[in-house]
Design an enzyme around this catalytic site. Sequence first.
Site, PDB file in Angstrom:
ATOM      1  N   GLY A  41       1.847   2.528  10.993  1.00 21.71           N
ATOM      2  CA  GLY A  41       2.916   3.532  10.952  1.00 21.71           C
ATOM      3  C   GLY A  41       3.535   3.864  12.299  1.00 21.71           C
ATOM      4  N   GLU A  98      -6.098  -4.475  10.445  1.00 15.74           N
ATOM      5  CA  GLU A  98      -5.131  -3.407  10.676  1.00 15.74           C
ATOM      6  C   GLU A  98      -5.537  -2.603  11.908  1.00 15.74           C
ATOM      7  OE1 GLU A  98      -2.764  -2.341   6.879  1.00 15.74           O
ATOM      8  OE2 GLU A  98      -4.463  -0.993   7.050  1.00 15.74           O
ATOM      9  N   SER A 123       2.627  -1.739  10.643  1.00 13.18           N
ATOM     10  CA  SER A 123       4.058  -1.808  10.984  1.00 13.18           C
ATOM     11  C   SER A 123       4.714  -3.141  10.618  1.00 13.18           C
ATOM     12  CB  SER A 123       4.265  -1.488  12.473  1.00 13.18           C
ATOM     13  OG  SER A 123       3.888  -0.147  12.725  1.00 13.18           O
ATOM     14  N   ASN A 154       0.872  -1.176   0.000  1.00 14.92           N
ATOM     15  CA  ASN A 154       0.000   0.000   0.000  1.00 14.92           C
ATOM     16  C   ASN A 154       0.909   1.226   0.000  1.00 14.92           C
ATOM     17  OD1 ASN A 154      -1.893   1.967   0.388  1.00 14.92           O
ATOM     18  ND2 ASN A 154      -2.460   1.348   2.477  1.00 14.92           N
ATOM     19  N   TRP A 155       1.143   1.745  -1.192  1.00 14.20           N
ATOM     20  CA  TRP A 155       2.077   2.876  -1.303  1.00 14.20           C
ATOM     21  C   TRP A 155       1.486   4.173  -0.736  1.00 14.20           C
ATOM     22  CZ3 TRP A 155       4.302   2.476  -7.024  1.00 14.20           C
ATOM     23  CH2 TRP A 155       5.161   1.373  -7.093  1.00 14.20           C
ATOM     24  N   LYS A 156       0.200   4.181  -0.500  1.00 11.41           N
ATOM     25  CA  LYS A 156      -0.494   5.393  -0.020  1.00 11.41           C
ATOM     26  C   LYS A 156      -0.167   6.566  -0.955  1.00 11.41           C
ATOM     27  CE  LYS A 156      -0.578   3.471   4.587  1.00 11.41           C
ATOM     28  NZ  LYS A 156      -0.619   3.666   6.018  1.00 11.41           N
ATOM     29  N   GLY A 204       2.531  -0.862   4.430  1.00 11.63           N
ATOM     30  CA  GLY A 204       2.603   0.545   4.044  1.00 11.63           C
ATOM     31  C   GLY A 204       4.042   1.003   3.927  1.00 11.63           C
ATOM     32  N   GLY A 205       4.547   1.631   4.980  1.00 12.04           N
ATOM     33  CA  GLY A 205       5.877   2.242   4.968  1.00 12.04           C
ATOM     34  C   GLY A 205       6.971   1.344   4.396  1.00 12.04           C
ATOM     35  N   HIS A 213      -9.974   1.321   4.226  1.00 15.77           N
ATOM     36  CA  HIS A 213      -8.762   1.572   5.017  1.00 15.77           C
ATOM     37  C   HIS A 213      -9.070   2.619   6.088  1.00 15.77           C
ATOM     38  CE1 HIS A 213      -4.726   2.829   6.110  1.00 15.77           C
ATOM     39  NE2 HIS A 213      -4.288   1.703   5.578  1.00 15.77           N
TER      40      HIS A 213
HETATM   41  P1  PGA Z   1       2.267   0.624   7.768  1.00 16.62           P
HETATM   42  O1  PGA Z   1       0.854   0.852   7.054  1.00 16.62           O
HETATM   43  O2  PGA Z   1       2.824  -0.667   7.248  1.00 16.62           O
HETATM   44  O3  PGA Z   1       3.086   1.816   7.383  1.00 16.62           O
HETATM   45  O4  PGA Z   1       2.003   0.542   9.236  1.00 16.62           O
HETATM   46  C1  PGA Z   1      -0.020  -0.205   6.802  1.00 16.62           C
HETATM   47  C2  PGA Z   1      -1.293   0.286   6.179  1.00 16.62           C
HETATM   48  O5  PGA Z   1      -1.792   1.340   6.586  1.00 16.62           O
HETATM   49  O6  PGA Z   1      -1.833  -0.348   5.258  1.00 16.62           O
END
Ligand code: PGA
Length: 244
Positions: A169, A163, A206, A10-12, A227-228, A95
Amino acid sequence: MAQNTLIVSNWKMNLNLINSRKLISKLKILKIPKNIKNIVCPQYLLIPHISDLIKSSQIILGAQDCHFEEKGAFTGDSSILLIKEYGCKYVIIGHSERRQYHNEDNSEIKKKIKISIKNNIIPIVCVGESFLHRQNKSYLNFIYKQLDECIPKKMKQLVIAYEPIWAIGSGLTPTFDDITEVKESCKNFLNKTKKINDVKFLYGGSVNSRNFFEIKDKCKVDGALIGGASLLEKEITNVLKGDF
Ligand code: PGA
């Protein structure tokens, strides 16, 4: 046969044309086991570009959201029909950042799930509790309500991503027992109330190359929503080529 594992990036709202091309060029040459599905979800404006770049590769394209109508007067939104035209096979729906910053509620999410299924795009439905719900032990009821109100009737298969909002994050993750408890509880709930037996359960929040394999092994999840760490070449390639 080994079960499929879904690794969803998920590159956001990150990466531009140049650095997304760089990352995709590394992912394209990566040798990964057949049962690993490498699903990349870029922001809308990158989708045509990435769709072009991943032709004849193992990378699968996904979107981060869609509108609940196919077309119409919805300024600023994007249609599932275009998402389909560009070859997306998956779409992330519900999300917590959409729920928080765009006030999406369970009934809207349900409509989005319906329109994606109608268009043969697999929804990855996000659920998860706040820290307060975790603290006062109402997290399961909170997640049950999300599932109850979001999941339409007569679905045969489902991909859900658990999640916890406090884990996104933050560098924090639930314990293995916590993830396993939510996984088992969601599966039982969906089986009982919605008659869905085929549920793929992903964990997100995370996740990185250091904690993923233990989460996978101890909690027997079907994959991760990342994500990150999905923006970092070393991190995501280590997850993808890891020891499944
Ligand atoms: P994260 O984000 O891996 O940066 O915690 C996950 C997400 O929001 O899908």
